[in-house]
Scaffold this active site. Structure first.
Site: not given
Ligand code: GLP
Length: 248
Positions: A136, A67, A143, A138
């Site tokens: 959450n 993404d 989302e 995702h």
């Molecule tokens: C982000 C990314 C995801 C990631 C998630 C967790 O928003 N788009 O690909 O897995 O959130 O992030 P973190 O590893 O900082 O908790």
């Protein structure tokens, strides 16, 4: 889903990097899906260390990141592309033409998403996908909501997700873009193998819902229950709500 609980995040990251390195050794032209966020940082550090020790050759590997923030050009310091350059791309021997990324600054977001899905299809889909999970539930930027989108699309980011990504924007959630481009759930579910990492107590509820809850768009990660080859690698705090897991 195949569950492993590690005694520390570091141990999990080392095992994950070793798993990736082994997959590349067996299939040098592996098509690899990559996430951003805090979770994979130690894995990337470990891959860089392996490369420096001569134990990893990524020259034929193909990568697709999951993404990108909408409106940010690749060179913006807050972009996921810049994150990947900082933490991985700059330090390993991936061939630039084999690195695939959504362009958040593309004028026509729909055309950009179609281009990305076509590029992934032309590469034959993902052989191995490394995933994180949002607090959450995702995955990538799919989302929670009333429905999910199968293909690559523009996603509106929730307040919670913008908060979770504030570290890329000087810890100021108001500077986090309101939307992003993301691979859809179909590309994720079509990956031949998935390794999902989650660390820390802030992920425990999402992990529990993913593993034990219903398959529902209110927890996008729950759709991984439908996949036949998913490994979920956790540390103890993230495994708090996991059934049949006895903390050490
Ligand atoms: C982000 C990314 C995801 C990631 C998630 C967790 O928003 N788009 O690909 O897995 O959130 O992030 P973190 O590893 O900082 O908790």
């Amino acid at each position: 889903m195949n569950l492993r609980v590690f005694s520390s995040e570091k141990e999990a990251a080392e095992a994950c990097a070793a798993r990736l390195a082994e997959a590349v050794r067996l299939q040098p032209d592996l098509v690899l899906g990559l996430p951003t966020g805090r979770t994979p940082l130690n894995v990337y550090r470990e891959l860089v260390a392996l490369t420096r020790r001569g134990g990893l050759d990524l020259s034929r590997v193909v990568t697709f990141n999951l993404d990108e923030f909408l409106g940010l050009p690749p060179e913006d310091a807050g972009s996921f592309r810049a994150y990947m350059e900082r933490h991985l791309f700059h330090h390993v021997n991936l061939a630039p033409e084999r690195i695939h990324f959504l362009d958040g600054s593309a004028e026509d977001a729909e055309a950009e998403c179609a281009r990305y899905d076509a590029a992934l299809a032309a590469a034959g889909g993902l052989d191995l996908l490394l995933l994180g999970i949002g607090p959450n539930g995702h995955i990538a930027f799919n989302e929670p909501g009333e429905s999910l989108v199968a293909s690559c699309h523009r996603a509106r980011l929730s307040r919670e997700t913008r908060l979770a990504n504030a570290m890329l924007f000087g810890d100021d959630p108001s500077r986090v873009p309101m939307a992003a481009l993301t691979l859809g759930v179909s590309s994720i579910l079509q990956a031949r193998r998935v390794v999902l990492l989650a660390f820390g107590a802030s992920k425990a509820a999402a992990v529990t819902a993913m593993l034990h809850g219903p398959v529902t768009p209110h927890c996008p990660a729950s759709f991984l229950q439908l996949h036949r080859d998913v490994e979920v690698w956790l540390d103890e705090p993230a495994a708090r709500g996991v059934r049949h897991h006895r903390p050490r």
